[in-house]
Design a protein around this motif. Structure first.
Motif, PDB file in Angstrom:
ATOM      1  N   SER A 133      -9.861  -3.271  10.248  1.00 16.51           N
ATOM      2  CA  SER A 133      -8.517  -4.163  10.567  1.00 16.51           C
ATOM      3  C   SER A 133      -8.851  -4.824  11.982  1.00 16.51           C
ATOM      4  O   SER A 133      -9.164  -4.188  12.877  1.00 16.51           O
ATOM      5  CB  SER A 133      -7.379  -3.378  10.790  1.00 16.51           C
ATOM      6  N   GLY A 167       5.414  -9.921  13.394  1.00 22.44           N
ATOM      7  CA  GLY A 167       5.336  -9.030  12.339  1.00 22.44           C
ATOM      8  C   GLY A 167       4.187  -8.070  12.079  1.00 22.44           C
ATOM      9  O   GLY A 167       3.731  -7.869  10.784  1.00 22.44           O
ATOM     10  N   TYR A 168       3.715  -7.728  13.260  1.00 22.99           N
ATOM     11  CA  TYR A 168       2.431  -6.768  13.328  1.00 22.99           C
ATOM     12  C   TYR A 168       2.838  -5.343  13.034  1.00 22.99           C
ATOM     13  O   TYR A 168       1.876  -4.562  12.514  1.00 22.99           O
ATOM     14  CB  TYR A 168       1.834  -6.944  14.777  1.00 22.99           C
ATOM     15  N   VAL A 169       3.854  -4.926  13.164  1.00 25.17           N
ATOM     16  CA  VAL A 169       4.318  -3.584  13.069  1.00 25.17           C
ATOM     17  C   VAL A 169       5.677  -3.574  12.257  1.00 25.17           C
ATOM     18  O   VAL A 169       6.657  -4.244  12.735  1.00 25.17           O
ATOM     19  CB  VAL A 169       4.238  -2.675  14.232  1.00 25.17           C
ATOM     20  N   ARG A 170       5.932  -2.537  11.575  1.00 20.95           N
ATOM     21  CA  ARG A 170       7.212  -2.308  11.147  1.00 20.95           C
ATOM     22  C   ARG A 170       7.789  -1.112  11.678  1.00 20.95           C
ATOM     23  O   ARG A 170       6.891   0.031  11.810  1.00 20.95           O
ATOM     24  CB  ARG A 170       7.150  -2.087   9.651  1.00 20.95           C
ATOM     25  N   GLU A 173       4.347   1.524  11.320  1.00 21.37           N
ATOM     26  CA  GLU A 173       3.465   1.151  10.253  1.00 21.37           C
ATOM     27  C   GLU A 173       2.805  -0.456  10.663  1.00 21.37           C
ATOM     28  O   GLU A 173       3.749  -1.120  11.035  1.00 21.37           O
ATOM     29  CB  GLU A 173       4.176   0.808   9.069  1.00 21.37           C
ATOM     30  N   ASP A 193       1.167  -3.767  10.173  1.00 21.73           N
ATOM     31  CA  ASP A 193       0.925  -4.800   9.174  1.00 21.73           C
ATOM     32  C   ASP A 193      -0.527  -5.426   9.371  1.00 21.73           C
ATOM     33  O   ASP A 193      -0.360  -6.311   9.697  1.00 21.73           O
ATOM     34  CB  ASP A 193       2.002  -5.875   8.873  1.00 21.73           C
ATOM     35  N   VAL A 226      -2.418  -6.829   7.298  1.00 22.48           N
ATOM     36  CA  VAL A 226      -2.657  -8.114   6.690  1.00 22.48           C
ATOM     37  C   VAL A 226      -2.260  -9.079   7.570  1.00 22.48           C
ATOM     38  O   VAL A 226      -2.826 -10.206   7.649  1.00 22.48           O
ATOM     39  CB  VAL A 226      -2.233  -8.159   5.469  1.00 22.48           C
ATOM     40  N   GLU A 227      -1.003  -9.001   8.159  1.00 26.02           N
ATOM     41  CA  GLU A 227      -0.353  -9.893   8.851  1.00 26.02           C
ATOM     42  C   GLU A 227      -1.177 -10.108  10.412  1.00 26.02           C
ATOM     43  O   GLU A 227      -1.305 -11.243  10.830  1.00 26.02           O
ATOM     44  CB  GLU A 227       1.043  -9.780   9.473  1.00 26.02           C
TER      45      GLU A 227
END
Ligand code: ARG
Length: 470
Positions: A157, A274-277, A359, A361, A363-364
């Protein structure tokens, strides 16, 4: 008259003002020192016995009384008992309880001892124990970060690494996680050095400031407590809190990397990026805005870090204006240091829990990894590798950025062909995607997958040693 009024003995004719006694008491905060202070008393019993000041019988009686106080501390009854009196500190309270349990033997416990050498010794023991706790804490955090880095490395990643908060160059997420782990390893080393310093010189047996006329066996006491040796200057020993303050520093500075990571997470958690939730267990909602998912814990980690840094600094500052020897100000600075240590622990605990609940992300992250022309440096590097000097390479790559930006597109093959003509090849070989960009890095310690794998191996080895040393 209660214990507090009697404790100064014959010199005083009336009891102290209860309000002033309460003002001057650190008893409640001292409770977490109780088990260390008992050890200090057990060591003093050995010093008294070893020097022939008390008999073996008296020593055994004192030991039994101290056992009993230990049990009362554990079951909470000691605190209830002590609150009925009015004690300046835990040291006086334990001594008073021992005397209450056995007036005869109890009267010997404080022979040749001052609360000055007692509190200094107890605080050294506390500092050493808390430094070892700190070492375990930061080592655990680093191990968790390394484990996540391993996973991210396997997935390859990537994200846009930043400087000045602006997109700079693509990096591996594993590289970012490794960067997050490194300062905790440095923190563990600092804790190790504090733990050693705290157990270097034992203050006990220093008396109030000048030592004692009693032949105390200080070596027996030091051996019992695990100090390397008795202190060699009583005046210094009673006035020094260096190890305690260094322990507070080690804790507070270990919160700094947590705070910096938290700052990044707060930014990354925004839906604008939106890199992490943030997991349900660690996010907060809004009482008004139904859609909100706020990173409160990370914000509190950030703010809490400033508080503990302040408390650790206050501890040192409060002692700076003092001459040598003991001053009551050291009670106040003790409280600042302890506050820093205890709060820092809860900050690191919360940080570790909330981080585990994150978490990524990926993909983002990857989708945005080349936004802002983050491969421009790689393009310039490719030109340099073809023999262009750095200034020209920088200018030519910069011109391609300007052109692509004007045309509203990312770098593409046309840029490589155009730059290729500058160095006499058909098309420049340079990465056009983020993964190729990180793979192209050739230096140790870089974000290339090989370099990160090597670095993680080394880091794991050091963590293994540190974890074993705790
Ligand atoms: N309560 C003091 C402190 O915590 C310990 C006693 C020091 N000695 C004294 N003479 N008041 O620093």
């Amino acid at each position: 008259m209660n214990e507090a009024s009697l404790q100064w003995g014959g010199r005083f004719r009336s009891a102290p003002d209860p309000a002033l006694l309460a003002f001057g008491s650190s008893f409640e905060e001292d409770l977490l020192l109780a088990r260390f202070d008992l050890e200090t008393s057990r060591a003093h019993v050995r010093a008294l016995m070893g020097g022939g000041v008390i008999s073996q019988d008296t020593a055994a009686t004192l030991e039994r009384a101290l056992d009993r106080v230990a049990a009362e501390i554990d079951d909470g009854s000691f605190a209830i008992w002590a609150r009925k009196g009015a004690f300046e500190d835990i040291h006086g309270a334990i001594d008073a309880r021992v005397r209450e349990l056995d007036a005869e033997a109890g009267g010997w416990l404080h022979a040749g001892r001052s609360r000055n050498d007692q509190v200094a010794t107890t605080l050294s023991l506390y500092a050493a124990a808390r430094a070892r706790d700190g070492m375990a804490r930061v080592t655990t955090i680093a191990i968790a970060l390394v484990a996540r880095a391993r996973n991210a490395l396997a997935e390859g990643s990537v994200l846009a690494g930043t400087t000045h908060g602006q997109p700079a160059q693509p990096i591996l997420l594993a590289f970012w996680l490794q960067a997050a782990a490194e300062p905790f390893v440095r923190g563990a080393r600092r804790f190790a050095s504090v733990a050693k310093e705290a157990m270097e010189a034992m203050p006990l047996g220093s008396g109030a400031l000048a030592g004692s006329c009693l032949p105390l066996d200080r070596h027996a006491a030091a051996r019992y407590l695990g100090f390397a040796r008795p202190s060699r200057n009583a005046l210094d020993a009673v006035g020094t809190r260096d190890a305690l303050f260094a322990c507070a520093d080690a804790w507070a500075t270990s919160c700094v990397p947590a705070s910096r990571i938290a700052a990044e997470i707060v930014h990354w958690a925004s839906p604008l990026l939106g890199y992490v939730r943030i997991g349900d267990a660690s996010a907060s909602g809004s009482s008004l805005m139904p859609q909100k998912r706020n990173p409160d814990i990370f914000e509190l980690v950030r703010a809490g870090t400033q508080r503990v840094l302040g408390d650790a600094r206050t501890a040192w500052s409060a002692s700076a204006p003092l001459g040598l020897s003991y001053h009551r100000d050291l009670q106040e600075s003790k409280q600042s240091a302890i506050a820093a240590i205890e709060r820092a622990e809860s900050i690191l605990e919360a940080f570790a829990r909330a981080f585990a609940d994150l978490e990524f992300d990926v993909v983002e992250m990857e989708r945005r990894a080349t936004l802002g022309y983050t491969l421009a440096t790689d393009l310039a590097d490719a030109l340099i590798l073809h023999g262009l000097d750095a200034r020209r390479a920088h200018r030519l790559a910069g011109e391609r950025v300007a052109l692509a930006e004007e045309q509203g597109r990312p770098f593409d093959a046309s840029d490589l062909r155009a730059l290729g003509t500058q160095v006499g090849v058909e098309a420049l070989e340079a990465p056009l995607d983020a993964r190729a960009g990180v793979r192209a890095k050739a230096t140790d310690g870089s974000t290339s997958p090989e370099a990160v794998a090597d670095a993680l191996d080394e880091l794991e080895k050091e963590l293994f040693v540190l974890a074993g040393a705790v």
